[in-house]
Design an enzyme around this catalytic site. Structure first.
Site, PDB file in Angstrom:
ATOM      1  CE  LYS A 157      -8.517  14.038 -16.151  1.00  0.00           C
ATOM      2  NZ  LYS A 157      -9.664  13.192 -16.400  1.00  0.00           N
ATOM      3  CG  ASP A 167      -5.182  20.267 -10.586  1.00  0.00           C
ATOM      4  OD1 ASP A 167      -4.472  19.928 -11.558  1.00  0.00           O
ATOM      5  OD2 ASP A 167      -6.278  19.734 -10.325  1.00  0.00           O
ATOM      6  NE  ARG A 225      -3.224   0.254   3.020  1.00  0.00           N
ATOM      7  CZ  ARG A 225      -2.659  -0.099   4.186  1.00  0.00           C
ATOM      8  NH1 ARG A 225      -1.731   0.653   4.739  1.00  0.00           N
ATOM      9  NH2 ARG A 225      -3.044  -1.198   4.785  1.00  0.00           N
ATOM     10  CE1 TYR A 278     -13.311  16.756 -13.068  1.00  0.00           C
ATOM     11  CE2 TYR A 278     -12.273  16.170 -10.992  1.00  0.00           C
ATOM     12  CZ  TYR A 278     -13.021  15.821 -12.103  1.00  0.00           C
ATOM     13  OH  TYR A 278     -13.477  14.545 -12.230  1.00  0.00           O
TER      14      TYR A 278
END
Ligand code: PLP
Length: 403
Positions: A215, A190, A65, A118
């Site tokens: 993206k 971002d 993890r 966003y």
């Protein structure tokens, strides 16, 4: 840089494209394999308890993890390209956003955000983190002076996108960071719309950069991922708290490999996306059905000087509106044949989205869904792909002819 990269001169720093292909991986460490191996393991085994104790004591690899060798190559490479000391990869861009907010903010803290973000980041800010006693203060950062009116001694973080999704407006990273620093608030940017190939916010005073790797960085529309890049101490904290037990949103090692593959062509793709999008933006501007067009490098951009200071190219994203508004936008999208109607962006395929249509559809199941500040009903978002520019334009022109 890996040992395998030719060090032409001892003080020669390889360029961005070279580092996007080589940094952080040496085939000599893995039987000469030029493509990095994918480590599919949930746990790491030890010969003795002593060895296991030693690994635990130095924060070493115990469980996947938190640690995976394939993912660590991606983290090292992304940090290098962004000019950061360290990086943390996560399962999605939203996982990165949630890990950042929950990892850094506590009850009573305030976070200032730009009014347009966003859509799911807006949902996190409106409905998510306020439930934990964190105050979210939206403001219009297109004038950085507005920040001064909302900063308090409780402001821990200023968070925004540039270019902004979906408007493609440009926010001045240096001016915002300078103001935030006066009250000791950190700045997280971002940079998904630009990628580090075009814009590196840390060079302009930001503290942390977030990317949706889904993206441009992966670029091929076939995998989800997210990343946080910043100073070693902050990223270690986000790793050992944010990822380990707050979100547990680990990136799959297979996704890490695919993103490493996409990353190798990032500079080439961003150059082509940027060239084609600017050409399309100019053609749209000249069309009689079009009311307005936003692209960072268009001469009409009121923040062109800021865009050229902080971006080396304009990227492949643009926004525009038609004189026929909402209905015109719907007719245009229905008329497109080459461009896919889709909510993602940054892929090799041209993708088009009409946020107001998505909102209306969502309101049928969630009547409380509200429009996003700064996003008009007419706004069409275009992610210009890598098809021939004339074909993208021919598709738009025939659809514009029908609105
Ligand atoms: N940030 C921006 C600017 C985005 O456009 C997106 C997704 O569209 C995200 C973050 C979230 O990324 P992901 O879809 O990988 O969770």
């Amino acid at each position: 840089m890996s040992k395998a990269t030719p060090p032409a001169e001892s003080n020669h720093r390889p360029g961005f494209a070279t580092r996007a292909i080589h940094h952080g991986y040496d085939p000599a460490d893995f039987a000469g394999a030029v493509a990095p191996p994918v480590f599919f393991t949930s746990t790491f085994g030890f010969g003795s308890l002593e060895e296991m104790d030693a690994a635990a004591a130095k924060g070493g690899k115990l469980y996947a993890r938190e640690h995976n060798p394939t993912t660590e190559i991606l983290e090292t490479r992304l940090a290098d390209l962004e000019g950061a000391e360290a990086g943390l990869a996560l399962a999605t861009g939203m996982a990165a956003c949630g890990t950042l907010m929950l990892g850094l903010l506590s009850q009573g803290d305030e976070v200032v955000v730009h009014r347009t973000l966003y859509a799911n980041t807006v949902a996190l800010m409106r409905d998510g983190i306020p439930r934990f006693g964190i105050k979210v203060v939206p403001v219009d950062l297109s004038d950085p002076a507005n920040l001064d009116t909302v900063l308090t001694e409780r402001t821990r973080l200023v968070y925004f996108e540039t270019p902004v999704n979906p408007t493609s407006e440009i926010l001045d990273i240096g001016a915002i960071a300078g103001r935030a620093r006066k009250v000791g608030a950190r700045v997280a940017v971002d940079g998904t719309f630009a990628s580090p190939a075009l814009q590196r916010p840390l060079e302009h005073g930001a503290d942390i950069v977030l990317h949706s790797l889904t993206k441009y960085i992966n670029g091929h529309g076939d995998v989800l991922g997210g990343a946080l890049l910043g100073d070693r101490e902050t990223i270690a904290h986000l790793h050992s708290h944010g990822l380990r037990y707050l979100t547990g949103a680990t990136l799959s090692p297979m996704a890490a490999l695919m993103i490493l593959r996409g990353l190798k062509t990032l500079p080439l793709r961003m150059e082509a996306h940027s060239r084609s999008a600017l050409e399309i933006a100019r053609r749209l501007q000249a069309h009689r059905a079009v009311a307005w067009v936003n692209h960072p490098f268009l001469d009409s951009n009121p923040n062109l000087a800021v865009a050229k200071r902080q971006m080396s190219n304009g990227s492949g994203m643009l926004a525009f509106g038609l004189k026929q508004g909402f209905e015109g936008a719907r007719r245009l999208l229905d008329g497109l044949r080459l461009a896919h109607k889709g909510v993602s962006l940054g892929d090799v395929e041209t993708l088009v989205n009409h946020p107001a249509s998505i909102l209306r559809a969502r309101q049928q199941v969630r009547p409380e869904a509200k429009p996003i500040d700064g996003v008009g009903e007419d706004l069409i978002r275009l992610s210009v792909g890598l098809e021939d520019n004339d074909d993208i334009w021919a598709d738009l022109a025939q659809a514009l002819g029908k609105v």
